[in-house]
Design a protein around this motif. Structure first.
Motif, PDB file in Angstrom:
ATOM      1  N   MET A   1       0.841  -1.182   0.000  1.00 20.37           N
ATOM      2  CA  MET A   1       0.000   0.000   0.000  1.00 20.37           C
ATOM      3  C   MET A   1       0.885   1.243   0.000  1.00 20.37           C
ATOM      4  N   ALA A   2       0.591   2.190  -0.873  1.00 23.84           N
ATOM      5  CA  ALA A   2       1.389   3.398  -0.976  1.00 23.84           C
ATOM      6  C   ALA A   2       1.068   4.354   0.171  1.00 23.84           C
ATOM      7  N   SER A   3       2.059   5.141   0.566  1.00 21.88           N
ATOM      8  CA  SER A   3       1.861   6.134   1.617  1.00 21.88           C
ATOM      9  C   SER A   3       1.113   7.335   1.049  1.00 21.88           C
ATOM     10  N   GLU A   4       0.739   8.282   1.935  1.00 18.62           N
ATOM     11  CA  GLU A   4       0.034   9.475   1.478  1.00 18.62           C
ATOM     12  C   GLU A   4       0.896  10.319   0.561  1.00 18.62           C
ATOM     13  N   SER A   5       2.166  10.501   0.909  1.00 18.79           N
ATOM     14  CA  SER A   5       3.092  11.200   0.014  1.00 18.79           C
ATOM     15  C   SER A   5       3.601  10.201  -1.008  1.00 18.79           C
ATOM     16  N   PRO A   6       3.614  10.601  -2.285  1.00 21.95           N
ATOM     17  CA  PRO A   6       4.108   9.669  -3.302  1.00 21.95           C
ATOM     18  C   PRO A   6       5.554   9.257  -3.034  1.00 21.95           C
ATOM     19  N   VAL A   7       5.831   7.981  -3.253  1.00 29.79           N
ATOM     20  CA  VAL A   7       7.172   7.431  -3.097  1.00 29.79           C
ATOM     21  C   VAL A   7       7.745   7.233  -4.497  1.00 29.79           C
ATOM     22  N   ILE A   8       8.867   7.903  -4.751  1.00 30.16           N
ATOM     23  CA  ILE A   8       9.500   7.833  -6.066  1.00 30.16           C
ATOM     24  C   ILE A   8      10.902   7.253  -5.912  1.00 30.16           C
ATOM     25  N   VAL A   9      11.210   6.255  -6.727  1.00 31.34           N
ATOM     26  CA  VAL A   9      12.554   5.690  -6.775  1.00 31.34           C
ATOM     27  C   VAL A   9      13.270   6.292  -7.982  1.00 31.34           C
ATOM     28  N   PHE A  10      14.431   6.871  -7.731  1.00 35.68           N
ATOM     29  CA  PHE A  10      15.274   7.395  -8.795  1.00 35.68           C
ATOM     30  C   PHE A  10      16.515   6.529  -8.897  1.00 35.68           C
ATOM     31  N   ALA A  11      16.802   6.041 -10.105  1.00 32.33           N
ATOM     32  CA  ALA A  11      17.976   5.203 -10.329  1.00 32.33           C
ATOM     33  C   ALA A  11      18.887   5.855 -11.353  1.00 32.33           C
ATOM     34  N   ASP A  12      20.104   6.145 -10.930  1.00 32.94           N
ATOM     35  CA  ASP A  12      21.092   6.758 -11.820  1.00 32.94           C
ATOM     36  C   ASP A  12      22.463   6.559 -11.197  1.00 32.94           C
ATOM     37  N   ASP A  13      23.472   6.354 -12.012  1.00 33.79           N
ATOM     38  CA  ASP A  13      24.819   6.192 -11.466  1.00 33.79           C
ATOM     39  C   ASP A  13      25.535   7.526 -11.294  1.00 33.79           C
ATOM     40  N   ASP A  14      24.906   8.614 -11.725  1.00 31.66           N
ATOM     41  CA  ASP A  14      25.485   9.949 -11.576  1.00 31.66           C
ATOM     42  C   ASP A  14      25.004  10.562 -10.260  1.00 31.66           C
ATOM     43  N   GLU A  15      25.918  10.724  -9.336  1.00 30.11           N
ATOM     44  CA  GLU A  15      25.588  11.238  -8.001  1.00 30.11           C
ATOM     45  C   GLU A  15      24.965  12.628  -8.065  1.00 30.11           C
ATOM     46  N   HIS A  16      25.406  13.457  -8.995  1.00 28.44           N
ATOM     47  CA  HIS A  16      24.855  14.808  -9.125  1.00 28.44           C
ATOM     48  C   HIS A  16      23.384  14.771  -9.538  1.00 28.44           C
ATOM     49  N   ILE A  17      23.060  13.894 -10.457  1.00 27.42           N
ATOM     50  CA  ILE A  17      21.670  13.750 -10.902  1.00 27.42           C
ATOM     51  C   ILE A  17      20.800  13.286  -9.736  1.00 27.42           C
ATOM     52  N   LEU A  18      21.284  12.297  -8.984  1.00 30.16           N
ATOM     53  CA  LEU A  18      20.512  11.808  -7.836  1.00 30.16           C
ATOM     54  C   LEU A  18      20.300  12.909  -6.801  1.00 30.16           C
ATOM     55  N   THR A  19      21.317  13.718  -6.573  1.00 35.30           N
ATOM     56  CA  THR A  19      21.190  14.823  -5.617  1.00 35.30           C
ATOM     57  C   THR A  19      20.134  15.814  -6.077  1.00 35.30           C
ATOM     58  N   LEU A  20      20.128  16.145  -7.366  1.00 32.10           N
ATOM     59  CA  LEU A  20      19.119  17.062  -7.903  1.00 32.10           C
ATOM     60  C   LEU A  20      17.710  16.503  -7.729  1.00 32.10           C
ATOM     61  N   TYR A  21      17.518  15.250  -8.116  1.00 32.63           N
ATOM     62  CA  TYR A  21      16.208  14.606  -7.932  1.00 32.63           C
ATOM     63  C   TYR A  21      15.790  14.650  -6.464  1.00 32.63           C
ATOM     64  N   ASP A  22      16.708  14.262  -5.593  1.00 28.74           N
ATOM     65  CA  ASP A  22      16.407  14.176  -4.164  1.00 28.74           C
ATOM     66  C   ASP A  22      15.978  15.534  -3.614  1.00 28.74           C
ATOM     67  N   GLU A  23      16.767  16.558  -3.875  1.00 27.11           N
ATOM     68  CA  GLU A  23      16.450  17.890  -3.348  1.00 27.11           C
ATOM     69  C   GLU A  23      15.149  18.432  -3.920  1.00 27.11           C
ATOM     70  N   TYR A  24      14.966  18.323  -5.222  1.00 30.57           N
ATOM     71  CA  TYR A  24      13.779  18.885  -5.868  1.00 30.57           C
ATOM     72  C   TYR A  24      12.496  18.211  -5.372  1.00 30.57           C
ATOM     73  N   PHE A  25      12.461  16.896  -5.384  1.00 30.67           N
ATOM     74  CA  PHE A  25      11.223  16.200  -5.055  1.00 30.67           C
ATOM     75  C   PHE A  25      10.966  16.115  -3.549  1.00 30.67           C
ATOM     76  N   THR A  26      12.011  16.051  -2.749  1.00 25.38           N
ATOM     77  CA  THR A  26      11.830  16.066  -1.296  1.00 25.38           C
ATOM     78  C   THR A  26      11.268  17.421  -0.863  1.00 25.38           C
ATOM     79  N   ASP A  27      11.782  18.493  -1.446  1.00 25.87           N
ATOM     80  CA  ASP A  27      11.279  19.832  -1.130  1.00 25.87           C
ATOM     81  C   ASP A  27       9.806  19.998  -1.493  1.00 25.87           C
ATOM     82  N   ARG A  28       9.300  19.154  -2.369  1.00 20.20           N
ATOM     83  CA  ARG A  28       7.904  19.224  -2.796  1.00 20.20           C
ATOM     84  C   ARG A  28       7.039  18.150  -2.153  1.00 20.20           C
TER      85      ARG A  28
END
Length: 92
Positions: A1-28
Motif C-alpha cells: 500500500m502506498a503512503s500518502e506522500s508519493p514514493v519515487i525511486v530514482f535510479a542513476d549512477d550519476d551522483e549529481h543527478i541523484l542529488t538534484l532529484y532528491d532535493e527537488y522532489f523532497t522539497d515538494r
C-alpha cells in the motif's frame, strides 16, 4: 500500500543527478529513494509502497534495462519513466 506522500525511486549512477532529484522532489513533499543501479532499484520496489520509478538505462553492474525487467516482474503496474543521456537504437 502506498503512503500518502508519493514514493519515487530514482535510479542513476550519476551522483549529481541523484542529488538534484532528491532535493527537488523532497522539497515538494515526495518521499525519495535513491538507487545507483538496477539491482538496488528492484530491491526497493520489492519492499513495496513505490508509486513511481524513474531510471537511467546505462548504469554499472545491473543496467536500467534489466532493472526494468525485474521491476516489471515484481510490480507489473508501477509506472516507469526512462531518463537517459545516451541511448542506443536497440534500447529504444
Amino acid at each position: 500500500m502506498a503512503s500518502e506522500s508519493p514514493v519515487i525511486v530514482f535510479a542513476d549512477d550519476d551522483e549529481h543527478i541523484l542529488t538534484l532529484y532528491d532535493e527537488y522532489f523532497t522539497d515538494r513533499g515526495r518521499i525519495v529513494k535513491l538507487a545507483r543501479e538496477g539491482f538496488t532499484t528492484a530491491c526497493i520496489v520489492n519492499e513495496g509502497g513505490v508509486d513511481l520509478v524513474v531510471t537511467d538505462l546505462n548504469m554499472p553492474e545491473m543496467d536500467g534495462q534489466l532493472g526494468i525487467e525485474i521491476v516489471r516482474q515484481l510490480n507489473p503496474v508501477v509506472p516507469i519513466i526512462v531518463v537517459s543521456g545516451y541511448v542506443t537504437p536497440d534500447q529504444v
